[in-house]
Design a protein around this motif. Structure first.
Motif, PDB file in Angstrom:
ATOM      1  N   ASN A   1     -30.337  48.437 -24.780  1.00 37.57           N
ATOM      2  CA  ASN A   1     -28.920  48.732 -25.037  1.00 37.57           C
ATOM      3  C   ASN A   1     -28.739  50.196 -25.416  1.00 37.57           C
ATOM      4  N   ALA A   2     -29.654  50.731 -26.221  1.00 36.64           N
ATOM      5  CA  ALA A   2     -29.572  52.143 -26.632  1.00 36.64           C
ATOM      6  C   ALA A   2     -29.662  53.074 -25.422  1.00 36.64           C
ATOM      7  N   ALA A   3     -30.459  52.693 -24.418  1.00 36.11           N
ATOM      8  CA  ALA A   3     -30.566  53.507 -23.206  1.00 36.11           C
ATOM      9  C   ALA A   3     -29.230  53.526 -22.462  1.00 36.11           C
ATOM     10  N   PHE A   4     -28.564  52.376 -22.395  1.00 36.19           N
ATOM     11  CA  PHE A   4     -27.241  52.332 -21.759  1.00 36.19           C
ATOM     12  C   PHE A   4     -26.227  53.126 -22.573  1.00 36.19           C
ATOM     13  N   ASP A   5     -26.339  53.066 -23.909  1.00 39.09           N
ATOM     14  CA  ASP A   5     -25.419  53.816 -24.777  1.00 39.09           C
ATOM     15  C   ASP A   5     -25.556  55.325 -24.577  1.00 39.09           C
ATOM     16  N   ALA A   6     -26.724  55.773 -24.129  1.00 37.87           N
ATOM     17  CA  ALA A   6     -26.967  57.204 -23.933  1.00 37.87           C
ATOM     18  C   ALA A   6     -26.356  57.736 -22.632  1.00 37.87           C
ATOM     19  N   LEU A   7     -25.860  56.851 -21.774  1.00 42.72           N
ATOM     20  CA  LEU A   7     -25.195  57.305 -20.549  1.00 42.72           C
ATOM     21  C   LEU A   7     -23.908  58.047 -20.908  1.00 42.72           C
ATOM     22  N   PRO A   8     -23.455  58.937 -20.035  1.00 43.54           N
ATOM     23  CA  PRO A   8     -22.185  59.622 -20.311  1.00 43.54           C
ATOM     24  C   PRO A   8     -21.056  58.614 -20.551  1.00 43.54           C
TER      25      PRO A   8
ATOM     26  N   THR B   1     -26.656  44.472 -22.760  1.00 43.23           N
ATOM     27  CA  THR B   1     -25.940  45.326 -21.811  1.00 43.23           C
ATOM     28  C   THR B   1     -26.539  45.172 -20.416  1.00 43.23           C
ATOM     29  N   LEU B   2     -27.856  45.099 -20.326  1.00 40.15           N
ATOM     30  CA  LEU B   2     -28.517  44.883 -19.041  1.00 40.15           C
ATOM     31  C   LEU B   2     -28.081  43.549 -18.444  1.00 40.15           C
ATOM     32  N   VAL B   3     -28.051  42.508 -19.250  1.00 39.81           N
ATOM     33  CA  VAL B   3     -27.644  41.187 -18.767  1.00 39.81           C
ATOM     34  C   VAL B   3     -26.198  41.234 -18.266  1.00 39.81           C
ATOM     35  N   ALA B   4     -25.313  41.903 -18.992  1.00 46.79           N
ATOM     36  CA  ALA B   4     -23.920  42.037 -18.554  1.00 46.79           C
ATOM     37  C   ALA B   4     -23.841  42.798 -17.226  1.00 46.79           C
ATOM     38  N   ALA B   5     -24.666  43.812 -17.071  1.00 46.40           N
ATOM     39  CA  ALA B   5     -24.691  44.578 -15.815  1.00 46.40           C
ATOM     40  C   ALA B   5     -25.223  43.722 -14.669  1.00 46.40           C
ATOM     41  N   LEU B   6     -26.253  42.921 -14.922  1.00 46.30           N
ATOM     42  CA  LEU B   6     -26.791  42.021 -13.893  1.00 46.30           C
ATOM     43  C   LEU B   6     -25.720  41.046 -13.419  1.00 46.30           C
ATOM     44  N   LYS B   7     -24.940  40.520 -14.354  1.00 46.10           N
ATOM     45  CA  LYS B   7     -23.864  39.591 -14.001  1.00 46.10           C
ATOM     46  C   LYS B   7     -22.775  40.309 -13.207  1.00 46.10           C
ATOM     47  N   ALA B   8     -22.379  41.494 -13.664  1.00 46.71           N
ATOM     48  CA  ALA B   8     -21.325  42.251 -12.981  1.00 46.71           C
ATOM     49  C   ALA B   8     -21.739  42.631 -11.559  1.00 46.71           C
ATOM     50  N   ALA B   9     -23.019  42.866 -11.343  1.00 49.82           N
ATOM     51  CA  ALA B   9     -23.522  43.254 -10.022  1.00 49.82           C
ATOM     52  C   ALA B   9     -23.892  42.052  -9.166  1.00 49.82           C
ATOM     53  N   ASP B  10     -23.717  40.844  -9.700  1.00 53.12           N
ATOM     54  CA  ASP B  10     -24.096  39.617  -9.006  1.00 53.12           C
ATOM     55  C   ASP B  10     -25.572  39.673  -8.587  1.00 53.12           C
ATOM     56  N   TYR B  11     -26.416  40.037  -9.552  1.00 60.50           N
ATOM     57  CA  TYR B  11     -27.849  40.242  -9.287  1.00 60.50           C
ATOM     58  C   TYR B  11     -28.724  39.278 -10.089  1.00 60.50           C
ATOM     59  N   VAL B  12     -28.103  38.335 -10.785  1.00 58.60           N
ATOM     60  CA  VAL B  12     -28.846  37.390 -11.624  1.00 58.60           C
ATOM     61  C   VAL B  12     -29.727  36.477 -10.774  1.00 58.60           C
ATOM     62  N   ASP B  13     -29.156  35.873  -9.730  1.00 56.72           N
ATOM     63  CA  ASP B  13     -29.933  34.952  -8.903  1.00 56.72           C
ATOM     64  C   ASP B  13     -31.132  35.632  -8.265  1.00 56.72           C
ATOM     65  N   ALA B  14     -30.962  36.855  -7.819  1.00 57.00           N
ATOM     66  CA  ALA B  14     -32.072  37.576  -7.174  1.00 57.00           C
ATOM     67  C   ALA B  14     -33.265  37.696  -8.112  1.00 57.00           C
ATOM     68  N   LEU B  15     -33.010  37.978  -9.381  1.00 62.00           N
ATOM     69  CA  LEU B  15     -34.116  38.160 -10.337  1.00 62.00           C
ATOM     70  C   LEU B  15     -34.594  36.863 -10.982  1.00 62.00           C
ATOM     71  N   THR B  16     -33.962  35.742 -10.634  1.00 65.07           N
ATOM     72  CA  THR B  16     -34.469  34.457 -11.111  1.00 65.07           C
ATOM     73  C   THR B  16     -35.345  33.819 -10.047  1.00 65.07           C
TER      74      THR B  16
ATOM     75  N   GLU C   1     -18.561  51.471 -18.006  1.00 61.65           N
ATOM     76  CA  GLU C   1     -17.274  50.822 -17.772  1.00 61.65           C
ATOM     77  C   GLU C   1     -16.844  50.984 -16.319  1.00 61.65           C
ATOM     78  N   THR C   2     -17.074  52.159 -15.757  1.00 62.15           N
ATOM     79  CA  THR C   2     -16.726  52.420 -14.357  1.00 62.15           C
ATOM     80  C   THR C   2     -17.600  51.593 -13.418  1.00 62.15           C
ATOM     81  N   LEU C   3     -18.894  51.563 -13.685  1.00 61.34           N
ATOM     82  CA  LEU C   3     -19.824  50.854 -12.805  1.00 61.34           C
ATOM     83  C   LEU C   3     -19.612  49.340 -12.804  1.00 61.34           C
ATOM     84  N   THR C   4     -19.149  48.787 -13.909  1.00 58.26           N
ATOM     85  CA  THR C   4     -18.991  47.331 -13.980  1.00 58.26           C
ATOM     86  C   THR C   4     -17.650  46.840 -13.414  1.00 58.26           C
ATOM     87  N   LYS C   5     -16.837  47.737 -12.895  1.00 61.57           N
ATOM     88  CA  LYS C   5     -15.607  47.324 -12.219  1.00 61.57           C
ATOM     89  C   LYS C   5     -15.979  46.686 -10.887  1.00 61.57           C
ATOM     90  N   LYS C   6     -15.197  45.692 -10.488  1.00 62.56           N
ATOM     91  CA  LYS C   6     -15.469  44.926  -9.264  1.00 62.56           C
ATOM     92  C   LYS C   6     -15.640  45.834  -8.044  1.00 62.56           C
TER      93      LYS C   6
END
Length: 185
Positions: free
Chosen positions: A92-99, A65-80, A104-109
């Motif tokens: 993943n469990a920490a992300f699952d605990a979010l409301p 889930t973190l990796v998917a969020a990094l990709k959605a935020a275009d933040y992969v290159d910064a952390l490489t 889904e809202t945050l990963t929208k373009k």
């Protein structure tokens, strides 16, 4: 003297000629360079060096889930990049605990900047090992805000209430696996 001048002229001519290749070869080199540049640091393939922060996260089943969020935020290159970074990596469990619906809202373009701000809130510039964390210390994050460190009596380290449950060294910093997504106030 004439002999030395002739030799020097000949050497210069050889260097000049060998430096000139066909325009086809030069174009191929330019295309290859352009392809690498457009991919970014994350596109560099290196199976020999120690893995960087993103490569470690990609290889972890608990951080998809973190990796998917990094990709959605275009933040992969910064952390490489070279860093060094300290990353608090929610499971993943920490992300699952979010409301419900938050991720889904945050990963929208249209929410990419907001998601990136949240991810940057999980990053410190520099490498901080568990023994570097001091109770009550506020530490500046990559988004310009601060997280607060708490060291429990049993030695557990918490970051804004999220417990560090593991630590992994990376080639460009250190990852502290945490059991909570850190949301800036």
């Amino acid at each position: 003297m004439k002999s030395k001048l002739y030799s020097l002229s000949l050497l210069i001519a050889i260097i000049f000629i060998s430096g000139c290749g066909s325009s086809e070869n030069q174009n191929q080199g330019a295309e290859s360079t352009t392809a690498v540049q457009s991919v970014g640091q994350s596109g560099v393939k290196d199976d020999v060096s120690n893995p960087n922060i993103v490569q470690i996260a990609v290889g972890s089943e608990d951080h998809s889930t973190l990796v998917a969020a990094l990709k959605a935020a275009d933040y992969v290159d910064a952390l490489t990049n070279v860093g060094p970074f300290t990353v608090f990596a929610p499971t993943n469990a920490a992300f699952d605990a979010l409301p419900t619906g938050t991720l889904e809202t945050l990963t929208k373009k249209e929410n990419q900047r907001q998601l990136r701000d949240i991810l940057e809130y999980h990053v410190l510039l520099g490498v901080y090992k568990p023994e570097d964390f001091v109770n009550g210390r506020k530490m500046g994050t990559a988004d310009g805000r601060s997280v607060e460190i708490e060291v429990a009596k049993d030695g557990a380290v918490l970051v804004n209430g999220g417990k560090i449950i593991g630590t992994v060294q990376a080639s460009n910093g250190i990852i502290h696996v945490i059991d909570k997504v850190l949301v800036p106030n």
